[in-house]
Structure formats: structure tokens, C-alpha cells
Design a protein around this motif. Structure first.
Motif, PDB file in Angstrom:
ATOM      1  N   SER A 300       0.942  -1.265  -0.139  1.00 15.43           N
ATOM      2  CA  SER A 300      -0.032   0.188  -0.198  1.00 15.43           C
ATOM      3  C   SER A 300       0.829   1.123   0.092  1.00 15.43           C
ATOM      4  N   PRO A 301       1.980   1.142   0.590  1.00 15.85           N
ATOM      5  CA  PRO A 301       2.743   2.543   0.695  1.00 15.85           C
ATOM      6  C   PRO A 301       3.186   2.949  -0.760  1.00 15.85           C
ATOM      7  N   PHE A 302       3.454   1.854  -1.658  1.00 10.95           N
ATOM      8  CA  PHE A 302       4.039   2.219  -2.932  1.00 10.95           C
ATOM      9  C   PHE A 302       2.801   2.217  -3.964  1.00 10.95           C
ATOM     10  N   ILE A 303       1.820   1.767  -3.621  1.00 10.78           N
ATOM     11  CA  ILE A 303       0.463   1.978  -4.349  1.00 10.78           C
ATOM     12  C   ILE A 303       0.007   3.443  -4.412  1.00 10.78           C
ATOM     13  N   VAL A 304       0.009   3.953  -2.832  1.00  6.32           N
ATOM     14  CA  VAL A 304      -0.300   5.217  -2.707  1.00  6.32           C
ATOM     15  C   VAL A 304       0.582   6.069  -3.308  1.00  6.32           C
ATOM     16  N   LEU A 305       1.795   5.775  -2.967  1.00  6.53           N
ATOM     17  CA  LEU A 305       2.839   6.655  -3.597  1.00  6.53           C
ATOM     18  C   LEU A 305       2.497   6.758  -5.340  1.00  6.53           C
ATOM     19  N   THR A 306       2.594   5.596  -5.798  1.00  9.53           N
ATOM     20  CA  THR A 306       2.486   5.884  -7.417  1.00  9.53           C
ATOM     21  C   THR A 306       1.117   6.810  -7.838  1.00  9.53           C
ATOM     22  N   ILE A 307       0.149   6.692  -7.183  1.00  8.26           N
ATOM     23  CA  ILE A 307      -1.147   7.352  -7.344  1.00  8.26           C
ATOM     24  C   ILE A 307      -1.082   8.814  -7.153  1.00  8.26           C
ATOM     25  N   VAL A 308      -0.404   9.269  -6.015  1.00  8.79           N
ATOM     26  CA  VAL A 308       0.115  10.511  -5.675  1.00  8.79           C
ATOM     27  C   VAL A 308       1.072  11.145  -6.531  1.00  8.79           C
ATOM     28  N   ILE A 309       2.118  10.333  -6.972  1.00  9.49           N
ATOM     29  CA  ILE A 309       3.058  10.954  -7.656  1.00  9.49           C
ATOM     30  C   ILE A 309       2.675  11.326  -8.919  1.00  9.49           C
ATOM     31  N   ILE A 310       1.771  10.242  -9.840  1.00  8.56           N
ATOM     32  CA  ILE A 310       1.293  10.635 -10.783  1.00  8.56           C
ATOM     33  C   ILE A 310       0.499  11.844 -10.898  1.00  8.56           C
ATOM     34  N   ALA A 311      -0.286  11.989  -9.869  1.00  9.52           N
ATOM     35  CA  ALA A 311      -1.150  13.083  -9.735  1.00  9.52           C
ATOM     36  C   ALA A 311      -0.438  14.457  -9.685  1.00  9.52           C
ATOM     37  N   TRP A 312       0.520  14.424  -9.096  1.00  7.08           N
ATOM     38  CA  TRP A 312       1.457  15.554  -8.666  1.00  7.08           C
ATOM     39  C   TRP A 312       2.310  15.975  -9.980  1.00  7.08           C
ATOM     40  N   GLY A 313       2.369  15.148 -10.913  1.00  9.21           N
ATOM     41  CA  GLY A 313       2.907  15.043 -12.189  1.00  9.21           C
ATOM     42  C   GLY A 313       2.106  15.922 -13.142  1.00  9.21           C
ATOM     43  N   LEU A 314       0.778  16.077 -13.057  1.00 10.18           N
ATOM     44  CA  LEU A 314      -0.246  16.551 -13.908  1.00 10.18           C
ATOM     45  C   LEU A 314      -0.096  18.092 -13.824  1.00 10.18           C
ATOM     46  N   GLN A 315      -0.028  18.581 -14.958  1.00 12.11           N
ATOM     47  CA  GLN A 315       0.133  20.293 -14.901  1.00 12.11           C
ATOM     48  C   GLN A 315      -0.982  20.812 -14.221  1.00 12.11           C
ATOM     49  N   PRO A 316      -2.261  20.611 -14.511  1.00  8.93           N
ATOM     50  CA  PRO A 316      -3.541  21.308 -13.856  1.00  8.93           C
ATOM     51  C   PRO A 316      -3.188  21.350 -12.219  1.00  8.93           C
ATOM     52  N   ILE A 317      -2.963  20.065 -11.811  1.00  7.60           N
ATOM     53  CA  ILE A 317      -2.764  19.970 -10.184  1.00  7.60           C
ATOM     54  C   ILE A 317      -1.452  20.689  -9.653  1.00  7.60           C
ATOM     55  N   LYS A 318      -0.540  20.821 -10.642  1.00  8.89           N
ATOM     56  CA  LYS A 318       0.789  21.585 -10.044  1.00  8.89           C
ATOM     57  C   LYS A 318       0.443  23.200 -10.202  1.00  8.89           C
ATOM     58  N   GLU A 319      -0.413  23.486 -11.043  1.00  8.73           N
ATOM     59  CA  GLU A 319      -0.737  24.631 -11.223  1.00  8.73           C
ATOM     60  C   GLU A 319      -1.593  25.280  -9.742  1.00  8.73           C
ATOM     61  N   VAL A 320      -2.498  24.339  -9.415  1.00  9.11           N
ATOM     62  CA  VAL A 320      -3.372  24.774  -8.243  1.00  9.11           C
ATOM     63  C   VAL A 320      -2.607  24.855  -7.105  1.00  9.11           C
ATOM     64  N   LEU A 321      -1.615  23.788  -7.203  1.00 14.72           N
ATOM     65  CA  LEU A 321      -0.810  23.812  -5.754  1.00 14.72           C
ATOM     66  C   LEU A 321       0.381  24.900  -5.645  1.00 14.72           C
ATOM     67  N   ASN A 322       0.967  25.143  -6.799  1.00 13.30           N
ATOM     68  CA  ASN A 322       1.690  26.611  -6.894  1.00 13.30           C
ATOM     69  C   ASN A 322       0.756  27.689  -6.650  1.00 13.30           C
ATOM     70  N   SER A 323      -0.586  27.854  -7.046  1.00 15.32           N
ATOM     71  CA  SER A 323      -1.225  29.012  -6.736  1.00 15.32           C
ATOM     72  C   SER A 323      -1.518  29.360  -5.493  1.00 15.32           C
ATOM     73  N   VAL A 324      -1.335  28.368  -4.295  1.00 11.52           N
ATOM     74  CA  VAL A 324      -1.804  28.485  -3.079  1.00 11.52           C
ATOM     75  C   VAL A 324      -0.476  28.255  -2.263  1.00 11.52           C
ATOM     76  N   GLY A 325       0.408  27.511  -2.852  1.00 13.01           N
ATOM     77  CA  GLY A 325       1.468  27.000  -1.896  1.00 13.01           C
ATOM     78  C   GLY A 325       2.920  27.116  -2.568  1.00 13.01           C
ATOM     79  N   MET A 326       3.300  28.321  -3.025  1.00 15.46           N
ATOM     80  CA  MET A 326       4.504  28.636  -3.380  1.00 15.46           C
ATOM     81  C   MET A 326       5.151  29.897  -3.017  1.00 15.46           C
ATOM     82  N   VAL A 327       6.139  29.975  -2.414  1.00 10.55           N
ATOM     83  CA  VAL A 327       6.725  31.204  -2.039  1.00 10.55           C
ATOM     84  C   VAL A 327       8.097  31.473  -2.923  1.00 10.55           C
ATOM     85  N   GLN A 328       8.189  32.758  -3.549  1.00  9.41           N
ATOM     86  CA  GLN A 328       9.324  32.894  -4.364  1.00  9.41           C
ATOM     87  C   GLN A 328       9.847  34.401  -4.089  1.00  9.41           C
ATOM     88  N   PHE A 329      11.122  34.680  -4.138  1.00 11.15           N
ATOM     89  CA  PHE A 329      11.560  35.694  -3.979  1.00 11.15           C
ATOM     90  C   PHE A 329      13.097  35.984  -4.646  1.00 11.15           C
TER      91      PHE A 329
END
Length: 589
Positions: A300-329
């Protein structure tokens, strides 16, 4: 005050080259001859690079110190963040006792070390490279092989070498995306050109890996399985890279080769089960039978890892996460304080994408997996503390390595090395992969190497009448064989394989293989440039005026909702199956 980079500080390129090469040559000497610990070699190399940057290249002391600090921070995040989380996830699996079930399951597929290496280091590592990248594949697969009983040196070394084939398409194709953006060539032709180079290496790599582990004669004993693994991987890599683009070759080829090899092993077994010298015989208890629920829970740890990692690689999800969870300076004192040789001011923006980082995806997978494998979160915290203690020296090593990389890049030392290679004229296609190899050795990243040299590759190829896609793709392909000896990669593999302080052994294990593969790619690129031109794809350069698409955050939130529902359903299903099955394995009478 702005400081301008220079390429030839002595106005004698041969002398400038000798001085510029000192920090790079020192790393080879320190790890191969002197056998220094990784963090010691990295810290001294960073000091040497800083001294040369200040004294020879005239870089202001303040800028040199800030450049090193910038690199060290990048080493801590996102690189160390990812490594810590990858090892933490594995340690959770071990602490819960579930890895014993995984070992039994792997042993039931094959107890042969040669075939286990192909399944985990080559195929599963490729899948992880395609989804996460940035060190996660080596960290996870090396830890898994050590857990299965592999020698730590062989586990780490094999995983580094196996990671060669998929690096070009890692992290959902980011290295090729960057090469495209910098060079002005569209992604697909670069993907196609790389996909007509690396599959040749991919076919040979499984046999090469098994030969390293067991010798040529023992590799021939498992020739059919090796052929299935290599051919299935190479074919899927070729087809996906040429017809789908750079995002999915690793995922498709990795999963496809796993499935093909497992199916093949149902009908074919080696005559003898090969183990390492002085290793006890396989002790798989065939009277123990684990239920489907217990097996799924263990994995299960690697099954969950696979699902989450694939999701994190999708551009729409990256854009949402960066819109609320990124600090740059803008990095204070360093941003636009250095003028490149082309006259442009170098931006130095530090981004902390704490939600979209691959390490955060692995942390989420670990948090979901902790109750699934039967641990409490209090026990999870204890595992995390022990993981931090386990990785304290690798963290120092990675920070020092990235500090070194940023100094040699910002000072112009790397540009001196590149300029010499670019002046080789007709032979430049032969040396084009060396630039990528050098860039990855210094930075630890094929993405960074492509950002450094893709424009130079493009311009130099045009000046000598060679199709630029050949040399830009060669930068990508050459970089993949530099990954196995990059001090950053060595530090990650040493951390995962319990070889902290023995990085020099690991470096000596991989360095000759890196050179062999580099020479092969150099000759292949030379042939592509002048002999087998029909292999070059037809393409058009990018339109620099193309508008940047506005992120569709609604789509990203929809994807996240689907991911959340999917993870909840999966967690409930695993817990339900586990309650229905016995907590201990059933014994077959």
C-alpha cells in the motif's frame, strides 16, 4: 554593482581550461584516488571553486558566497526534502513489518538476484523516474534492494546505473521541456531524437546490469528474461517518445517491462537461482500463504505513492498547488547582479513550491500509508526522527555539492569548459554529449544541464552545418550517463543504501560504466550527424511570440477532488480487506 562573467580569464584558452578543470578533476581525485568521504570531497571542491572564481575569474567575494548559499539552499529544498521523504516512506514500510511480506512476494516471483535487480532497479526505477525524478528512484529502489538482502554497494551502484535509461524523460518529461524552451526547438522532435538514441542503450542495459552483478556467463543464463526486459522497455520507450511526446515514456516503458517480465517468469525460470557469494540460500517458506488483502496492505505505501506521484505530475494539479503553496523571492544581493557573456542579467529567483514539490507528494503518501500498514502517527514521528539522523551527513553532502555547482556556473567556470568543446568544429557532434555529461556531473540534474547548454548546442550545430536537434538531443542523452557519477546522485544513493561515508567506493563502482556509455553515445551522435541523417525527424522551430496559456485552476481543483476521493476509497478498501483477513499468514497444511 553588476559583475560580468568571463570565459577566458588568462586570454589563453588552454591555460584557462586547465584552471577551470581543477575543481572537477579534484572530485575525481578525491573520490577515486584519495577515497574521501562524500561530504569532505564536496566541501573542499566547493572551496576550490570559490577560490578560483574569486582569484582567477574576478568574481566578488560577496557574490561567490551568495552563489554558494543559493546552491546550498536549493540542495536543502527541494533535493534533500525529496530524499528525506523517500527514505522515510521506505522506513515506515520496514518498521511496520510489511516489508517482510514484500520480500516474500518478490521471492515468490523470483529469488534470483539478477532478475530482482531488473524488476526493481531497472523497471520500477524507470517508472519512479518518470513520475518523481530528482533522486527519488535511486533512493527508493536502492533501499528496497538492500531490504531484500542485496549488498549495499551493489544495490546502490546498480540502481545508479539502471537509472541511466529513463533520466531523459524524468519528471513527466521536464528535461526535454527545458531543452525545448532554451533551444527554440519544439518538444516532440527533441523527444523523437532522444527516443531514437536511448532505446539502443535500453536494449543493452539489462544485460549490462546483470553482467556487472554476476558476470558474463551468469548473465547468459538469464538471457531470455534479460531480452524480454530490455526489448519490451526499449520498444515502449521508442513508441511513446516518438508518437506521444516526452511526458510518458518512462511510465509506460517502466510498467510495461515489469508486466512483460512477470508474465514471462510464469512460463520460464532460470536453471539455477543465483545469489551473491557467501549469501545464504533462499529461505522463502513455501508453506506460508499471504492473502490478497495482506499483500495489498504490504504494498500500500508504494501503491499510494504511485497514485499521488502521477497526480502531482499533472500540470493542472501543479498549477493549483503552486497558486496557493509557493513562495518565491529574488535572492538578496544576487538577483541580476551577474551579467552573462551575452550581456543579459542573470535572474536569481528562489522558489519554495512546498506543495507541488515531489517530496511533499511522497510525504502525503507516507502520511496516508502509516495507518494502513498498522503504525500510529506517534510511531511515524519516531521513524521520521530516526530518518533525519540517518541522513544527516548526506544532507550536508548534497548542500555542499549544490553550492559547488552554483559557484562554477555563476562564475563562468562551466562556460570555459563548454567553450573549449564548442570549438572542436567538424567533431563537435562527437563532443556534444560530453557537454550534457559534464552539466549533469556538475549539477546532478539533466534538466539543469539542458538549461545550461541547449542554446550553445543549437548555435554551434548551426555554425558547422549540422541539424541542431542532433546536438540538443545529444545534450539530453549524454546527460543521462553523467547522472550515475554526479556527487549529488552518489550522496542520495549512499544515503539509501547505508553507505554514508563510503561514497568513494560507490563512485569508483560507477565511474567506468559512465565513461563506457558516454563514448558509445558520442559515436552514435557523430553517426547521426553525418552518416545516418535519415534518422533525424522533420520539425519546425518554436514561435517565440506564442502566447502562454492561462492556467485552468478549475480543472486542477477537479483533479484534486478526484484524487482525494480515490485515495479515501482506496484506504477504506485496504482497511476493510485487512479486517477480513487474518493478521497472521495462513499456513498451508
Amino acid at each position: 554593482m553588476v559583475w560580468k562573467q568571463i570565459i577566458d580569464p588568462f586570454n589563453a584558452i588552454a591555460l584557462s581550461l586547465l584552471v577551470a578543470a581543477i575543481p572537477v578533476l579534484f572530485i575525481f581525485w578525491a573520490l577515486i584516488i584519495r577515497k574521501m568521504k562524500g561530504y569532505q570531497a564536496s566541501l573542499i571542491a566547493a572551496g576550490l571553486a570559490m577560490l578560483i572564481a574569486i582569484v582567477v575569474y574576478g568574481m566578488p567575494v560577496k557574490l561567490a558566497l551568495l552563489s554558494a548559499a543559493h546552491g546550498a539552499l536549493y540542495g536543502l529544498f527541494p533535493i534533500c526534502w525529496l530524499v528525506i521523504m523517500a527514505v522515510f516512506l521506505f522506513n515506515v514500510t520496514v518498521k511496520s513489518g510489511q516489508f517482510e511480506i514484500i520480500k516474500h512476494a518478490m521471492g515468490s516471483i523470483t529469488a534470483d538476484r539478477r532478475l530482482q535487480a531488473l524488476l526493481i532497479a531497472f523497471s520500477f526505477g524507470s517508472f519512479l523516474e518518470g513520475t518523481a525524478g530528482f533522486g527519488a528512484p535511486v533512493a527508493i529502489t536502492a533501499a528496497m534492494l538492500v531490504g531484500l538482502g542485496f549488498s549495499p554497494l551493489y544495490a546502490s551502484g546498480i540502481c545508479l546505473i539502471a537509472n541511466t535509461a529513463p533520466v531523459a524523460f524524468g519528471s513527466i518529461g521536464i528535461p526535454i521541456t527545458v531543452a525545448s524552451q532554451v533551444s527554440g526547438i519544439a518538444e516532440l522532435p527533441i523527444s523523437q531524437m532522444v527516443g531514437r538514441t536511448l532505446p539502443i542503450l535500453s536494449v543493452m542495459l539489462p544485460f549490462y546490469l546483470v553482467t556487472i552483478i554476476a558476470g558474463f556467463r551468469k548473465a547468459r543464463e538469464v538471457g531470455p528474461a534479460v531480452l524480454v526486459s530490455g526489448v519490451s522497455f526499449a520498444l515502449l520507450q521508442y513508441l511513446s517518445s516518438n508518437f506521444l511526446g516526452p511526458a510518458l515514456p518512462d511510465v509506460i516503458a517502466g510498467l510495461g517491462s515489469i508486466i512483460c517480465l512477470i508474465v514471462f517468469l510464469r512460463f520460464w525460470k532460470p536453471k539455477t537461482i543465483w545469489r551473491f557469494d557467501n549469501e545464504p540460500a533462499p529461505t522463502i517458506n513455501t508453506s506460508i500463504h499471504y492473502t490478497s488483502g495482506q499483500l495489498i496492505r504490504a504494498w500500500s505505501p508504494f501503491i499510494v505513492l504511485t497514485i499521488v506521484i502521477i497526480a502531482w505530475g499533472l500540470q493542472p494539479i501543479k498549477e493549483v498547488l503552486n497558486s496557493v503553496g509557493m513562495v518565491q523571492f529574488e535572492f538578496p544581493g544576487l538577483h541580476q547582479a551577474i551579467q552573462g557573456v551575452d550581456g543579459s542579467l542573470l535572474p536569481k529567483i528562489f522558489k519554495v513550491n512546498y506543495l507541488s514539490a515531489a517530496g511533499t507528494a511522497i510525504l502525503l503518501a507516507a502520511l496516508i500509508a502509516i495507518p494502513l500498514v498498522g503504525l500510529s502517527y506517534r510511531e511515524g514521528v519516531a521513524v521520521f526522527r530516526s530518518t533525519l539522523n540517518q541522513l544527516k551527513f548526506p544532507i550536508l553532502t548534497i548542500a555542499a555539492v549544490l553550492g559547488f555547482a552554483y559557484i562554477v556556473n555563476d562564475s563562468g567556470i562551466t562556460l570555459t569548459l563548454a567553450a573549449v568543446l564548442a570549438n572542436t568544429g567538424f567533431l563537435f557532434p562527437f563532443f556534444a554529449p560530453v557537454l550534457g555529461w559534464l552539466g549533469v556531473f556538475i549539477t546532478g540534474s539533466d534538466t539543469s544541464a539542458n538549461a545550461l547548454f541547449s542554446k550553445l548546442q543549437y548555435a554551434t550545430a548551426q555554425s558547422i552545418g549540422v541539424d541542431p536537434v542532433v546536438t540538443v538531443a545529444a545534450n539530453v542523452s549524454g546527460g543521462v550517463v553523467g547522472k550515475m557519477i554526479s556527487p549529488q546522485s552518489i550522496a542520495v544513493a549512499a544515503a539509501a543504501g547505508n553507505l554514508v561515508g563510503q561514497e568513494s567506493q560507490l563512485f569508483r563502482f560507477t565511474v567506468k560504466h559512465s565513461f563506457f556509455m558516454l563514448v558509445f553515445i558520442c559515436f552514435l551522435t557523430l553517426a547521426q550527424a553525418y552518416v545516418i541523417k535519415w534518422i533525424i525527424p522533420v520539425y519546425e522551430t518554436l514561435d517565440a511570440t506564442t502566447a502562454v496559456a492561462v492556467p485552468d485552476l478549475a480543472k486542477g481543483y477537479t483533479y484534486l477532488l478526484v484524487l482525494t476521493i480515490g485515495l479515501v476509497v482506496l484506504s477504506v478498501a485496504i482497511r476493510t480487506m485487512n479486517r477480513k483477513s487474518s493478521q497472521t499468514p495462513d499456513l498451508v497444511k
